[in-house]
Design an enzyme around this catalytic site. Structure first.
Site, mmCIF file in Angstrom:
data_model
loop_
_atom_site.group_PDB
_atom_site.id
_atom_site.type_symbol
_atom_site.label_atom_id
_atom_site.label_comp_id
_atom_site.label_asym_id
_atom_site.label_seq_id
_atom_site.Cartn_x
_atom_site.Cartn_y
_atom_site.Cartn_z
ATOM 1 N N ASP A 224 -7.562 -11.440 -3.125
ATOM 2 C CA ASP A 224 -6.796 -10.571 -4.012
ATOM 3 C C ASP A 224 -5.829 -11.380 -4.882
ATOM 4 O OD1 ASP A 224 -5.767 -7.805 -4.684
ATOM 5 O OD2 ASP A 224 -3.938 -8.637 -3.821
ATOM 6 N N GLU A 289 -10.368 -12.608 -7.255
ATOM 7 C CA GLU A 289 -9.907 -11.634 -8.240
ATOM 8 C C GLU A 289 -8.848 -12.262 -9.131
ATOM 9 O OE1 GLU A 289 -7.808 -7.274 -8.419
ATOM 10 O OE2 GLU A 289 -6.777 -8.954 -7.533
HETATM 11 C C1 LIG Z 1 -5.745 -5.689 -10.153
HETATM 12 C C2 LIG Z 1 -4.677 -5.755 -9.131
HETATM 13 O O1 LIG Z 1 -3.518 -5.879 -9.440
HETATM 14 N N1 LIG Z 1 -5.092 -5.673 -7.874
HETATM 15 C C3 LIG Z 1 -4.204 -5.726 -6.773
HETATM 16 C C4 LIG Z 1 -3.315 -6.906 -6.921
HETATM 17 O O2 LIG Z 1 -2.370 -6.986 -5.947
HETATM 18 C C5 LIG Z 1 -1.518 -5.886 -5.937
HETATM 19 C C6 LIG Z 1 -0.521 -6.160 -4.875
HETATM 20 O O3 LIG Z 1 -1.180 -6.555 -3.703
HETATM 21 C C7 LIG Z 1 -2.295 -4.602 -5.698
HETATM 22 O O4 LIG Z 1 -1.447 -3.506 -5.860
HETATM 23 C C8 LIG Z 1 -3.413 -4.458 -6.697
HETATM 24 O O5 LIG Z 1 -4.256 -3.391 -6.341
#
Ligand SMILES: CC(=O)N[C@H]1CO[C@H](CO)[C@@H](O)[C@@H]1O
Ligand SMILES: *[C@@H]1O[C@H](CO)[C@@H](O)[C@H](O)[C@H]1NC(C)=O
Ligand SMILES: *[C@@H]1O[C@H](CO)[C@@H](O)[C@H](O)[C@H]1NC(C)=O
Ligand SMILES: *[C@@H]1O[C@H](CO)[C@@H](O)[C@H](O)[C@H]1NC(C)=O
Ligand SMILES: *[C@@H]1O[C@H](CO)[C@@H](O)[C@H](O)[C@H]1NC(C)=O
Ligand SMILES: *[C@@H]1O[C@H](CO)[C@@H](O)[C@H](O)[C@H]1NC(C)=O
Ligand SMILES: *[C@@H]1O[C@H](CO)[C@@H](O)[C@H](O)[C@H]1NC(C)=O
Ligand SMILES: *[C@@H]1O[C@H](CO)[C@@H](O)[C@H](O)[C@H]1NC(C)=O
Ligand SMILES: *[C@@H]1O[C@H](CO)[C@@H](O)[C@H](O)[C@H]1NC(C)=O
Ligand SMILES: *[C@@H]1O[C@H](CO)[C@@H](O)[C@H](O)[C@H]1NC(C)=O
Ligand SMILES: *[C@@H]1O[C@H](CO)[C@@H](O)[C@H](O)[C@H]1NC(C)=O
Ligand SMILES: [Ca+2]
Ligand SMILES: [Ca+2]
Length: 562
Positions: A224, A289
């Site tokens: 993530d 990601e």
């Molecule tokens: C695209 C995005 O922001 N995905 C995750 C990134 O991290 C944050 C915090 O953990 C999440 O809220 C998001 O869904």
């Protein structure tokens, strides 16, 4: 449009690097990966929230559509401030989802069905309820250095945050802690303190968490929000972007040169790659990601990511884009894929609106078709395979913090709830998602006509198309052929070609104008080709022959010829 008008035709050739010597170990090549949002997939105990036993009970569906792997969004212990992306224990399951035993049962069954299980790894931060953070506040060693703590800046006798960094969720990225008398960094919510990767002991803990799940049969991770992992250690103010017209608290007012895409982040990723490679047997996969530019995206390959998510369909290309925009972005991306590495195409995820909302209901199959015909891996989000639609949420129904924090007037811009409504299995109570008629997010009212059970019985449905797309990934021309992306009037064509065989051709009609073209000449294809599959509503029958010297597609229709 008149036939005499200027024709736009651009053609380029991207030779797709042939698979490297170890490519046979890379089970994800030429497959689709399936994302499960666990709260919304299947509820096994009637509490209205999806869970692990629910997923286990539906694994046959994933085997049926023959995806190679499922990655499950976070299932770890969490106060659920950010629905699981705020983790209070990286090696245990939240009771709402089940237990470690339930997880083992899921993995065992998945393996027996030939499916790989991937987990979401959220390394940037923990929950502020994590025992490490509570000990860090107390300065208990070694936890004192697990987070990023800084003394205040004293300006004219008053306490200020150490610098101007801003959180992705608005306002200063620094939060004062009265007990420790220092500020801590949080690039996301206040309840999500950033972990300190400059501390080797912390990274050892995270590596142990990876091993914990690998020992339990996990075959890889989706990582993530990786670009924000490591920050520049000089803690300098970030430059302001002039004239944004945004409030000073908005993160888009700063150029994130010290908080995103730092080189050290890539080095940490490499240490995780090494952990995965410690494990024998099936090769382990890393998906990363990162919403970032092409240079930083491609760099992830070199440091151990197999699938640096390609998000070009998540905004960069949208329902206003022309076929030429698609061609330009797809070519630029394919040109940069390093030799031996694999491209990927993300169709949907839990942070975006449904495809049918982003591109229109008639184009619900488009991106899966592109992902199937283009070289590499397709990544879909649960429900994409049946063309699920957004479920618009009222303010009262909204639960996503990104929506709630934006307030009643603006929540629809930020809320991710519409794409998270429960999976539509059948026409029974709550679409077969739960025995309860009260679910954590409401079921879309279209479930009696749009569900998996009906689509299985309906030839030409999204479900049947998707199954064919998965099969097409194993077609020799799609596996090994060259790729040409061609624009003819308002039609985008992708042509895959292997000497001595019939090409595979995808046509997408962007037009509302009348154009009939000699496609066989434009594409250098046989004059007569066979329909492999076509989008829902196109009116085109699979298996039929068509004469491409004068071929007509309905507006927004898509067809694949072989
Ligand atoms: C695209 C995005 O922001 N995905 C995750 C990134 O991290 C944050 C915090 O953990 C999440 O809220 C998001 O869904
Ligand atoms: C192929 O695998 C072998 C053994 O796992 C390894 O030593 C070699 O470096 C790999 N080659 C490539 C190109 O990755
Ligand atoms: C599923 O995919 C695998 C590998 O991609 C393939 O070997 C297998 O034949 C497929 N199964 C079916 C039922 O098509
Ligand atoms: C996480 O949970 C497991 C199982 O309950 C427990 O043994 C472990 O100590 C917990 N980890 C932390 C850091 O609290
Ligand atoms: C500090 O106070 C002085 C006098 O009130 C003022 O001129 C100056 O702008 C202040 N500095 C900052 C950084 O606020
Ligand atoms: C992998 O295999 C090697 C050689 O058999 C062994 O030494 C090593 O412990 C194994 N690693 C794991 C994580 O099982
Ligand atoms: C990405 O951003 C970096 C830093 O601004 C820049 O050096 C690089 O050229 C950019 N790459 C692309 C493809 O825009
Ligand atoms: C195009 O997409 C936007 C969101 O990006 C959406 O608001 C709009 O309704 C869409 N338009 C069509 C015609 O689908
Ligand atoms: C939900 O179920 C309860 C109990 O079975 C029933 O009384 C109620 O009418 C149902 N509500 C809806 C909207 O179906
Ligand atoms: C695309 O749709 C338009 C509008 O119906 C139609 O006039 C045109 O012929 C179609 N293009 C192709 C290549 O079929
Ligand atoms: C295809 O259509 C063209 C133009 O209508 C015609 O001249 C040609 O004979 C057709 N070819 C076949 C194989 O049907
Ligand atoms: Ca449940
Ligand atoms: Ca960070």
């Amino acid at each position: 449009m008149l036939l005499s008008s200027i024709l736009v035709c651009l053609l380029s050739q991207v030779s797709f690097a042939s698979a490297g010597p170890n490519s046979s170990e890379e089970w994800w090549r030429d497959s689709f990966v399936y994302q499960i949002y666990p709260r919304s997939f299947k509820d096994s105990n009637g509490d209205g929230v999806g869970d692990l036993n629910g997923i286990t009970s539906k694994l046959e569906h994933l085997a049926d559509i023959n995806v190679s792997a499922l990655w499950i969004s976070p299932i770890y212990v969490s106060p659920m401030v950010d629905f699981g992306y705020d983790i209070a224990n990286f090696t245990d399951i939240d009771p709402v989802f089940g237990t470690l035993d339930d997880f083992s049962k899921l993995v065992t069954k998945a393996k027996s069905l030939g499916l790989k299980v991937l987990l979401d790894f959220v390394p940037n931060h923990s929950s502020d309820k994590h025992p490490w953070f509570l000990k860090s506040i107390q300065r208990v060693k070694p936890y004192d250095e697990y987070y990023i703590w800084k003394d205040p800046k004293i300006v004219n006798g008053t306490r200020q945050p150490p610098n101007n960094w801003l959180s992705a969720f608005q306002g200063s990225a620094w939060e004062w802690n009265e007990q420790r008398k220092q500020y801590y960094l949080h690039q996301f919510a206040t309840g999500q303190p950033d972990l300190n990767y400059r501390n080797p002991a912390l990274n050892e803990e995270m590596k142990e968490a990876l091993r914990f799940w690998l020992r339990r049969g996990v075959e890889g991770f989706r990582i993530d929000t990786i670009p924000s992992l490591v920050e520049d250690d000089r803690f300098l103010d970030e430059p302001k972007i002039p004239n944004t017209g945004l409030p000073d608290t908005d993160p888009n007012t700063l150029s994130h040169i010290y908080t995103y895409n730092q080189h050290e982040t890539y080095e940490v990723l490499k240490t995780w790659r090494d952990v995965l490679d410690e494990f024998n047997g099936t090769k382990k996969i890393i998906l990363t990601e990162a919403y970032t530019n092409l240079t930083y995206l491609i760099k992830y390959y070199k440091y151990g990511s197999n699938i640096p998510f390609n998000f070009m369909f998540m905004g960069q290309l949208n329902n206003k884009s022309s076929p030429l925009d698609f061609k330009r972005d797809m070519d630029s991306y394919l040109n940069e894929i390093p030799p031996g590495e694999v491209a990927n195409w993300v169709v949907g995820n839990h942070d975006q609106q449904r495809i049918s909302w982003r591109f229109g209901v008639k184009r619900a199959d488009w991106l899966s078709m592109v992902a199937a015909v283009a070289p590499g891996v397709g990544v879909i989000y649960n429900g994409d395979e049946i063309g699920m639609e957004n479920r618009p949420m009222s303010w009262e129904e909204t639960v996503d913090p990104a929506g709630c924090n934006a307030g009643r007037d603006r929540y629809t811009i930020y809320s991710r709830d519409p794409a998270r409504s429960p999976f539509q299995w059948d026409s029974t109570t709550s679409a077969g998602f739960s025995t309860s008629n009260k679910t954590w997010l409401p079921v879309n009212s279209n479930y009696k006509t749009l569900n998996l059970e009906i689509q299985k019985k309906t030839p030409g449905s999204h479900y049947h198309i998707f199954k064919q797309l998965v099969d097409l990934k194993r077609h020799p021309v799609v596996k090994e052929g060259t790729t040409e992306i061609i624009v003819i009037h308002d039609v985008l064509a992708i042509v895959r070609r292997l000497p001595g065989t019939t090409p595979v051709v995808l046509l997408l009609n962007f037009s509302s104008n009348d154009v009939i073209a000699d496609f066989s000449a434009w594409l250098n294809s046989p004059r007569v080709m066979t329909v492999y599959t076509a989008s829902v509503g196109s009116g085109i029958q699979p298996g039929k022959f068509h004469n491409l010297t004068s071929f007509r597609l309905a507006p927004s229709a898509a067809v694949i010829f072989v």
